[in-house]
Design a protein around this motif. Structure first.
Motif, PDB file in Angstrom:
ATOM      1  N   MET A   1       0.835  -1.170   0.000  1.00  0.00           N
ATOM      2  CA  MET A   1       0.000   0.000   0.000  1.00  0.00           C
ATOM      3  C   MET A   1       0.885   1.240   0.000  1.00  0.00           C
ATOM      4  N   GLU A   2       0.445   2.231  -0.717  1.00  0.00           N
ATOM      5  CA  GLU A   2       1.157   3.500  -0.771  1.00  0.00           C
ATOM      6  C   GLU A   2       0.181   4.619  -0.405  1.00  0.00           C
ATOM      7  N   THR A   3       0.638   5.558   0.412  1.00  0.00           N
ATOM      8  CA  THR A   3      -0.178   6.734   0.723  1.00  0.00           C
ATOM      9  C   THR A   3       0.551   7.975   0.232  1.00  0.00           C
ATOM     10  N   ILE A   4      -0.228   8.886  -0.326  1.00  0.00           N
ATOM     11  CA  ILE A   4       0.327  10.122  -0.851  1.00  0.00           C
ATOM     12  C   ILE A   4      -0.498  11.277  -0.304  1.00  0.00           C
ATOM     13  N   SER A   5       0.152  12.187   0.395  1.00  0.00           N
ATOM     14  CA  SER A   5      -0.529  13.372   0.910  1.00  0.00           C
ATOM     15  C   SER A   5      -0.734  14.365  -0.210  1.00  0.00           C
ATOM     16  N   HIS A   6      -1.893  14.989  -0.220  1.00  0.00           N
ATOM     17  CA  HIS A   6      -2.196  16.051  -1.180  1.00  0.00           C
ATOM     18  C   HIS A   6      -2.553  17.297  -0.386  1.00  0.00           C
ATOM     19  N   ASN A   7      -1.712  18.293  -0.488  1.00  0.00           N
ATOM     20  CA  ASN A   7      -1.869  19.529   0.256  1.00  0.00           C
ATOM     21  C   ASN A   7      -1.655  20.708  -0.687  1.00  0.00           C
ATOM     22  N   PRO A   8      -2.619  21.030  -1.544  1.00  0.00           N
ATOM     23  CA  PRO A   8      -2.418  22.146  -2.467  1.00  0.00           C
ATOM     24  C   PRO A   8      -2.155  23.444  -1.706  1.00  0.00           C
ATOM     25  N   ILE A   9      -1.337  24.300  -2.299  1.00  0.00           N
ATOM     26  CA  ILE A   9      -0.980  25.545  -1.611  1.00  0.00           C
ATOM     27  C   ILE A   9      -1.524  26.784  -2.313  1.00  0.00           C
ATOM     28  N   SER A  10      -2.119  26.622  -3.502  1.00  0.00           N
ATOM     29  CA  SER A  10      -2.731  27.780  -4.146  1.00  0.00           C
ATOM     30  C   SER A  10      -4.195  27.481  -4.432  1.00  0.00           C
ATOM     31  N   GLY A  11      -5.018  28.501  -4.326  1.00  0.00           N
ATOM     32  CA  GLY A  11      -6.437  28.354  -4.585  1.00  0.00           C
ATOM     33  C   GLY A  11      -7.230  27.783  -3.431  1.00  0.00           C
ATOM     34  N   ILE A  12      -6.579  27.583  -2.282  1.00  0.00           N
ATOM     35  CA  ILE A  12      -7.241  27.013  -1.098  1.00  0.00           C
ATOM     36  C   ILE A  12      -6.494  27.508   0.139  1.00  0.00           C
ATOM     37  N   TYR A  13      -7.177  27.515   1.257  1.00  0.00           N
ATOM     38  CA  TYR A  13      -6.535  27.908   2.513  1.00  0.00           C
ATOM     39  C   TYR A  13      -5.465  26.878   2.887  1.00  0.00           C
ATOM     40  N   ALA A  14      -4.471  27.322   3.615  1.00  0.00           N
ATOM     41  CA  ALA A  14      -3.363  26.443   4.002  1.00  0.00           C
ATOM     42  C   ALA A  14      -3.786  25.493   5.115  1.00  0.00           C
ATOM     43  N   ALA A  15      -3.339  24.268   5.012  1.00  0.00           N
ATOM     44  CA  ALA A  15      -3.517  23.312   6.108  1.00  0.00           C
ATOM     45  C   ALA A  15      -2.535  23.675   7.211  1.00  0.00           C
ATOM     46  N   THR A  16      -2.910  23.418   8.455  1.00  0.00           N
ATOM     47  CA  THR A  16      -1.979  23.624   9.557  1.00  0.00           C
ATOM     48  C   THR A  16      -1.054  22.420   9.657  1.00  0.00           C
ATOM     49  N   ASP A  17      -0.087  22.485  10.550  1.00  0.00           N
ATOM     50  CA  ASP A  17       0.928  21.434  10.660  1.00  0.00           C
ATOM     51  C   ASP A  17       0.389  20.095  11.162  1.00  0.00           C
ATOM     52  N   ASP A  18      -0.843  20.060  11.700  1.00  0.00           N
ATOM     53  CA  ASP A  18      -1.334  18.830  12.307  1.00  0.00           C
ATOM     54  C   ASP A  18      -2.293  18.033  11.425  1.00  0.00           C
ATOM     55  N   TYR A  19      -2.480  18.439  10.154  1.00  0.00           N
ATOM     56  CA  TYR A  19      -3.312  17.639   9.260  1.00  0.00           C
ATOM     57  C   TYR A  19      -2.957  17.955   7.815  1.00  0.00           C
ATOM     58  N   VAL A  20      -3.463  17.135   6.890  1.00  0.00           N
ATOM     59  CA  VAL A  20      -3.335  17.381   5.451  1.00  0.00           C
ATOM     60  C   VAL A  20      -4.745  17.445   4.868  1.00  0.00           C
ATOM     61  N   HIS A  21      -4.870  18.132   3.727  1.00  0.00           N
ATOM     62  CA  HIS A  21      -6.182  18.242   3.094  1.00  0.00           C
ATOM     63  C   HIS A  21      -6.699  16.891   2.606  1.00  0.00           C
ATOM     64  N   ALA A  22      -5.821  16.054   2.075  1.00  0.00           N
ATOM     65  CA  ALA A  22      -6.279  14.782   1.508  1.00  0.00           C
ATOM     66  C   ALA A  22      -5.163  13.740   1.564  1.00  0.00           C
ATOM     67  N   MET A  23      -5.579  12.487   1.600  1.00  0.00           N
ATOM     68  CA  MET A  23      -4.643  11.368   1.595  1.00  0.00           C
ATOM     69  C   MET A  23      -5.092  10.382   0.527  1.00  0.00           C
ATOM     70  N   GLU A  24      -4.254  10.167  -0.456  1.00  0.00           N
ATOM     71  CA  GLU A  24      -4.533   9.167  -1.482  1.00  0.00           C
ATOM     72  C   GLU A  24      -3.975   7.833  -1.000  1.00  0.00           C
ATOM     73  N   VAL A  25      -4.775   6.799  -1.099  1.00  0.00           N
ATOM     74  CA  VAL A  25      -4.358   5.462  -0.692  1.00  0.00           C
ATOM     75  C   VAL A  25      -4.346   4.596  -1.946  1.00  0.00           C
ATOM     76  N   ARG A  26      -3.166   4.144  -2.325  1.00  0.00           N
ATOM     77  CA  ARG A  26      -3.025   3.321  -3.526  1.00  0.00           C
ATOM     78  C   ARG A  26      -2.795   1.863  -3.154  1.00  0.00           C
ATOM     79  N   ASN A  27      -3.511   1.006  -3.805  1.00  0.00           N
ATOM     80  CA  ASN A  27      -3.360  -0.443  -3.679  1.00  0.00           C
ATOM     81  C   ASN A  27      -3.542  -0.978  -2.266  1.00  0.00           C
TER      82      ASN A  27
END
Length: 128
Positions: A1-27
Motif C-alpha cells: 500500500m502507498e499513501t500520498i498526501s495532497h496539500n495544495p498551496i494555491s487556490g485554497i486555505y493552508a492546512a496547519t501542521d497537524d493535518y493534510v487536506h487529503a490522503m490518497e491510498v493506492r493499492n
C-alpha cells in the motif's frame, strides 16, 4: 500500500501542521472503519478529565486496530466529535502524539455526546 498526501498551496486555505487536506491510498488490500470510540476504561467508566479520556480513546483505538492486525500507522482518516470547542487543541495534540507526528486528513466537530460524561469521541479509517 502507498499513501500520498495532497496539500495544495494555491487556490485554497493552508492546512496547519497537524493535518493534510487529503490522503490518497493506492493499492490497499483492506480497509477498517472504526466506529466512534470513547474514553472509557475496560469497565465502561469514563475518564474523569479530558486528558484521561484522550489517553483512553487512543488506547482503545490501538486495541481495536491490533484486533485487525493493524496499528496507528494504518490510520488514513480521523474524525473527532468534541463536546466543547475548547477541547480542540488538546484533541489535536493527542492525535499528533498518538500518530507519532504523522499527519492525516482530519475533521473536528463540536456536538452533544450521548452522555455528558463523554468529552470526546473519535472514529478512524485505517487501510492496509
Amino acid at each position: 500500500m502507498e499513501t500520498i498526501s495532497h496539500n495544495p498551496i494555491s487556490g485554497i486555505y493552508a492546512a496547519t501542521d497537524d493535518y493534510v487536506h487529503a490522503m490518497e491510498v493506492r493499492n490497499p488490500e483492506r480497509f477498517l472503519f472504526v466506529s466512534g470510540t470513547m474514553g472509557l476504561d475496560a469497565d465502561g467508566a469514563a475518564g474523569r478529565t479530558l486528558e484521561e479520556q484522550l489517553d483512553l480513546i487512543w488506547a482503545n483505538i490501538r486495541t481495536i486496530l491490533a484486533s485487525a492486525a493493524m496499528s496507528v500507522d494504518n490510520i488514513v482518516r480521523v474524525t473527532s466529535y468534541l463536546r466543547d470547542g475548547a477541547f480542540a487543541q488538546a484533541n489535536a495534540s493527542a492525535r499528533v502524539a498518538a500518530l507519532g507526528g504523522r499527519v492525516v486528513p482530519t475533521t473536528g466537530i463540536v456536538a452533544e455526546t450521548l452522555s455528558p460524561d463523554w468529552f470526546v469521541e473519535i472514529e478512524v479509517i485505517a487501510a492496509g
